[in-house]
Design an enzyme around this catalytic site. Structure first.
Site, PDB file in Angstrom:
ATOM      1  N   LYS A 252     -12.574  -1.383   0.071  1.00  0.00           N
ATOM      2  CA  LYS A 252     -11.826  -0.506  -0.842  1.00  0.00           C
ATOM      3  C   LYS A 252     -12.599  -0.422  -2.168  1.00  0.00           C
ATOM      4  O   LYS A 252     -13.565   0.323  -2.254  1.00  0.00           O
ATOM      5  CB  LYS A 252     -10.392  -1.006  -0.996  1.00  0.00           C
ATOM      6  CG  LYS A 252      -9.652  -1.054   0.373  1.00  0.00           C
ATOM      7  CD  LYS A 252      -8.197  -1.345   0.239  1.00  0.00           C
ATOM      8  CE  LYS A 252      -7.555  -1.740   1.570  1.00  0.00           C
ATOM      9  NZ  LYS A 252      -7.556  -0.703   2.590  1.00  0.00           N
TER      10      LYS A 252
ATOM     11  N   HIS B 196      -5.646  -4.428  -2.046  1.00  0.00           N
ATOM     12  CA  HIS B 196      -5.438  -3.279  -2.940  1.00  0.00           C
ATOM     13  C   HIS B 196      -5.450  -3.702  -4.407  1.00  0.00           C
ATOM     14  O   HIS B 196      -4.785  -3.082  -5.232  1.00  0.00           O
ATOM     15  CB  HIS B 196      -4.125  -2.565  -2.607  1.00  0.00           C
ATOM     16  CG  HIS B 196      -4.238  -1.695  -1.395  1.00  0.00           C
ATOM     17  ND1 HIS B 196      -4.907  -0.484  -1.405  1.00  0.00           N
ATOM     18  CD2 HIS B 196      -3.803  -1.870  -0.138  1.00  0.00           C
ATOM     19  CE1 HIS B 196      -4.852   0.059  -0.201  1.00  0.00           C
ATOM     20  NE2 HIS B 196      -4.202  -0.767   0.595  1.00  0.00           N
TER      21      HIS B 196
ATOM     22  N   SER C 246       0.792  -1.232   0.000  1.00  0.00           N
ATOM     23  CA  SER C 246       0.000   0.000   0.000  1.00  0.00           C
ATOM     24  C   SER C 246       0.824   1.281   0.000  1.00  0.00           C
ATOM     25  O   SER C 246       0.324   2.324  -0.391  1.00  0.00           O
ATOM     26  CB  SER C 246      -0.946   0.000   1.196  1.00  0.00           C
ATOM     27  OG  SER C 246      -0.202  -0.005   2.389  1.00  0.00           O
TER      28      SER C 246
HETATM   29  C1  LIG Z   1      -3.244  -5.103   2.480  1.00  0.00           C
HETATM   30  C2  LIG Z   1      -4.388  -4.861   3.420  1.00  0.00           C
HETATM   31  N1  LIG Z   1      -4.901  -5.900   4.099  1.00  0.00           N
HETATM   32  C3  LIG Z   1      -5.922  -5.741   4.953  1.00  0.00           C
HETATM   33  C4  LIG Z   1      -6.478  -4.508   5.177  1.00  0.00           C
HETATM   34  C5  LIG Z   1      -7.607  -4.373   6.158  1.00  0.00           C
HETATM   35  O1  LIG Z   1      -8.819  -4.362   5.458  1.00  0.00           O
HETATM   36  P1  LIG Z   1     -10.167  -4.094   6.254  1.00  0.00           P
HETATM   37  O2  LIG Z   1     -10.390  -2.616   6.238  1.00  0.00           O
HETATM   38  O3  LIG Z   1     -11.211  -4.846   5.494  1.00  0.00           O
HETATM   39  O4  LIG Z   1      -9.983  -4.637   7.629  1.00  0.00           O
HETATM   40  C6  LIG Z   1      -5.979  -3.392   4.502  1.00  0.00           C
HETATM   41  C7  LIG Z   1      -6.546  -2.066   4.762  1.00  0.00           C
HETATM   42  O5  LIG Z   1      -5.869  -1.137   5.091  1.00  0.00           O
HETATM   43  C8  LIG Z   1      -4.893  -3.575   3.607  1.00  0.00           C
HETATM   44  O6  LIG Z   1      -4.381  -2.540   2.946  1.00  0.00           O
END
Ligand SMILES: Cc1ncc(COP(=O)(O)O)c(C=O)c1O
Length: 396
Positions: A241, A210, A182
């Protein structure tokens, strides 16, 4: 005793403020969208994960309203007691088909999906080999598991191989990686990862938060972009997202994997799942993605246009074609000041610095959406150029 702890908490907060790491939250006065209303006025938004612009899409709103009328809003139970609607099963089935996996289990977030994955499948006889820059939820999930943990340097395939060799005596080996990271928008080298996994008898788990829904030719994510569909054993991802942007996550894998997670995964067993409203909206998001290749193409065009124009304007950005775009500035104070100045120009972006990114690699990270138009992109590039020049910063 009470005062002691409160005093400690106050000093921790003071330290966070002193280090310039205190996070304030900006209140949005409009729905999540590209043109946002905030206290400072209307701003052009480049910092949401709203990759396809679905967070305020009329068809999703309609689907949510219908679901509200049909199912009510709350499950008031965990899944296995009294908390499963047909819409949850439909969503699980749809995701499995979308990703070409056998089965899928829903969680109330992808954080929970990752937190509840490793411990349910592996024990002290096993090994998890994890990219050093993986998301916090993978790190926490592996900490909850008794398997031996090996970390490899970010995207370093030589180091991954070394760690696989170190883990040779373990019963089972699972390589865990984000599909797209990210902070840089770089895509994991999944072809090489799968090759190493196959050579060393390991499974591969990809968190594609992502990428799911918008990346790769038809939005299947980094697994499609890297052409490894069918070679990855476990995929986790989020609805928070591109897929409508509300909340919820899932894990997809072999039928037996999902069955065991339903029996053992603690965030699944001991926490409510998605509201049926969110399930219906997420289903609609997938339906829209499957019938609207133009939406994905628009995101690709916007991303390429912004990257080209920023590079031509003399900004430093790593190569790539993901809509996460870091504008590298180096100095933390510069990144912070530039983001503030951009807001005054009506462009909402966020600066990131250590410890979120390495020291000396401070940046402004933008996220492009299909919902941006050509003028939005041009306005952002012009604002970046103006702010850089008024701050007397060099171009690349
Ligand atoms: C790579 C990744 N995994 C997991 C998450 C967490 O997702 P959620 O908002 O559904 O808990 C995020 C969110 O920031 C993320 O970027």
């Amino acid at each position: 005793m009470r005062e002691d702890l409160l005093g400690y908490i106050q000093s921790e907060l003071a330290d966070i403020r002193q280090a310039g790491l205190y996070k304030n939250e900006r209140v949005l006065l409009s729905p999540q969208q590209t043109h946002l209303q905030v206290a400072e006025g209307e701003v052009l938004n480049f910092c949401a994960n709203n990759y396809l612009g679905l967070a305020n899409h009329p068809e999703l709103i309609e689907a949510g309203k219908k679901a509200l009328d049909r199912y009510g809003f709350g499950m008031a139970s965990v899944r296995f007691i009294c908390g499963t609607h047909e819409i949850h099963k439909q969503l699980e089935d749809r995701i499995s088909r979308f990703l070409g996996m056998e089965d899928t289990i829903l969680y109330s977030s992808c954080f929970d999906a990752n937190a509840g994955l490793f411990e349910a499948l592996l024990n002290e006889q096993d090994a998890i080999i994890s990219d050093r820059l993986n998301h916090a939820s993978i790190i926490d999930g592996t900490r909850l598991c008794k398997a031996a943990r090996f970390r490899y340097n970010h995207a370093d395939m030589g180091h991954l191989e070394t760690q696989l060799q170190r883990a040779a005596k373990s019963r089972f080996k699972l390589i865990a990686t984000d599909g797209v990271f990210s902070m840089d928008g770089d895509v994991a080298p999944l072809g090489e990862i799968c090759q190493l996994a196959e050579a060393y008898g390991a499974w591969v788990m990809v968190d594609d938060s992502h990428a799911t829904g918008f990346f790769g030719d038809t939005g299947r994510g980094s697994i499609e972009y890297r052409k490894v569909m069918g070679r990855v054993s476990i995929i986790t991802s989020t609805f928070g997202k591109a897929l409508g942007g509300s909340s919820g996550g899932f894990t997809s894998g072999a039928g037996e994997v999902v069955q065991l997670l339903r029996q053992r995964s603690r965030p699944y067993l001991f926490s409510n799942t998605l509201s049926p409203v969110v399930a219906a909206v997420s289903l609609k998001a997938i339906e829209i993605i499957e019938r609207s290749p133009d939406l994905l193409q628009k995101l690709r065009d916007n991303t390429a246009g912004f990257r080209e124009q920023m590079a031509a304007a003399g900004f430093s950005l790593p190569p790539g074609d993901h809509p996460i775009i870091p504008i590298m500035l180096g100095d933390a104070a510069v990144a912070r000041q530039m983001a503030e100045n951009l807001l005054k120009e009506g462009v909402y972006v966020i600066g990131f610095s250590f410890p979120v990114v390495p020291k000396g690699a401070a940046r402004i990270r933008l996220q492009i959406s299909s919902a941006h138009n050509k003028q939005d992109i041009e306005r952002a590039v012009a604002a970046f150029t103006k702010v850089r020049d008024t701050m007397n910063l060099p171009s690349r």
